[in-house]
Design a protein around this motif. Structure first.
Motif, PDB file in Angstrom:
ATOM      1  N   TYR A   1       7.869   4.838   0.409  1.00 16.43           N
ATOM      2  CA  TYR A   1       7.197   6.030   0.905  1.00 16.43           C
ATOM      3  C   TYR A   1       5.716   5.861   0.683  1.00 16.43           C
ATOM      4  CZ  TYR A   1       8.357   7.140  -3.976  1.00 16.43           C
ATOM      5  OH  TYR A   1       8.559   7.070  -5.328  1.00 16.43           O
ATOM      6  N   PRO A   2       4.873   6.597   1.447  1.00 18.17           N
ATOM      7  CA  PRO A   2       3.438   6.366   1.424  1.00 18.17           C
ATOM      8  C   PRO A   2       2.802   6.661   0.074  1.00 18.17           C
ATOM      9  CG  PRO A   2       4.041   7.928   3.167  1.00 18.17           C
ATOM     10  CD  PRO A   2       5.262   7.645   2.370  1.00 18.17           C
ATOM     11  N   GLY A   3       1.733   5.907  -0.183  1.00 22.89           N
ATOM     12  CA  GLY A   3       0.925   6.162  -1.369  1.00 22.89           C
ATOM     13  C   GLY A   3      -0.186   7.137  -1.043  1.00 22.89           C
ATOM     14  N   PRO A   4      -1.110   7.341  -1.976  1.00 25.25           N
ATOM     15  CA  PRO A   4      -2.232   8.235  -1.728  1.00 25.25           C
ATOM     16  C   PRO A   4      -2.993   7.819  -0.475  1.00 25.25           C
ATOM     17  CG  PRO A   4      -2.245   7.427  -3.994  1.00 25.25           C
ATOM     18  CD  PRO A   4      -1.180   6.687  -3.259  1.00 25.25           C
ATOM     19  N   GLY A   5      -3.308   8.769   0.341  1.00 22.79           N
ATOM     20  CA  GLY A   5      -4.028   8.475   1.580  1.00 22.79           C
ATOM     21  C   GLY A   5      -3.149   7.869   2.652  1.00 22.79           C
ATOM     22  N   GLY A   6      -1.825   7.758   2.368  1.00 22.81           N
ATOM     23  CA  GLY A   6      -0.891   7.193   3.347  1.00 22.81           C
ATOM     24  C   GLY A   6      -0.663   8.163   4.488  1.00 22.81           C
TER      25      GLY A   6
ATOM     26  N   ASP B   1       0.835  -1.205   0.000  1.00 24.03           N
ATOM     27  CA  ASP B   1       0.000   0.000   0.000  1.00 24.03           C
ATOM     28  C   ASP B   1       0.868   1.253   0.000  1.00 24.03           C
ATOM     29  OD1 ASP B   1       0.963  -0.138   2.583  1.00 24.03           O
ATOM     30  OD2 ASP B   1      -0.983   0.083   3.554  1.00 24.03           O
ATOM     31  N   PHE B   2       2.134   1.106  -0.391  1.00 25.05           N
ATOM     32  CA  PHE B   2       3.082   2.219  -0.451  1.00 25.05           C
ATOM     33  C   PHE B   2       3.879   2.136  -1.744  1.00 25.05           C
ATOM     34  CE2 PHE B   2       4.756  -1.245   2.221  1.00 25.05           C
ATOM     35  CZ  PHE B   2       5.876  -1.622   1.497  1.00 25.05           C
ATOM     36  N   TRP B   3       4.538   3.244  -2.102  1.00 26.68           N
ATOM     37  CA  TRP B   3       5.468   3.264  -3.226  1.00 26.68           C
ATOM     38  C   TRP B   3       6.727   2.516  -2.842  1.00 26.68           C
ATOM     39  CZ3 TRP B   3       5.044   5.176  -8.145  1.00 26.68           C
ATOM     40  CH2 TRP B   3       3.920   5.948  -8.409  1.00 26.68           C
ATOM     41  N   GLU B   4       7.324   1.838  -3.821  1.00 22.11           N
ATOM     42  CA  GLU B   4       8.577   1.125  -3.589  1.00 22.11           C
ATOM     43  C   GLU B   4       9.475   1.309  -4.810  1.00 22.11           C
ATOM     44  OE1 GLU B   4       9.647  -3.215  -1.946  1.00 22.11           O
ATOM     45  OE2 GLU B   4       8.606  -3.267  -3.871  1.00 22.11           O
TER      46      GLU B   4
END
Length: 117
Positions: A111-116, A60-63
């Protein structure tokens, strides 16, 4: 809080098994901001590491992943990725499972994705 300010240095460890990781996987965290969910780490897999029991992975995050040394074989795509190659995965992108017959070392940035956080 954000990631720390660091000038050039040699990563000093410690190397630890990340939470939920299978046998043969360990990481050395270089910098992180737990409050906002971003981190930079060196991740290494021992020769023979196989994540096929975990199936396809989605986060649920960018990698972002840069292969520093060694190689990974993607069992779904039946492709091998080698040192010098780079991946950028948005939240929800399927990837893996993987094997690494000879081991691999990766630079992994999340790092967090949308709504993270």
């Amino acid at each position: 809080m954000s990631k720390p300010e660091l000038e050039f240095q040699l990563p000093a460890g410690p190397w630890r098994a990340p939470a939920g990781a299978g046998p043969g996987v360990e990481e050395c965290v270089l910098a992180e901001d737990p409050a906002h969910g971003s981190r930079t780490a060196l991740v290494r897999w021992a020769p023979g590491t196989d994540t096929s029991a975990d199936g396809v992975t989605r986060h649920d995050f960018w990698e972002e992943v840069y292969l520093v040394a060694g190689a990974l074989h993607d069992l779904t795509l039946d492709r091998t990725f080698t040192a010098g190659m780079y991946a950028c995965r948005p939240p929800g992108m399927p990837h893996g499972p993987w094997t690494s017959p000879d081991g691999v070392t990766m630079l992994v940035i999340t790092y967090p994705g949308p709504g993270g956080r």
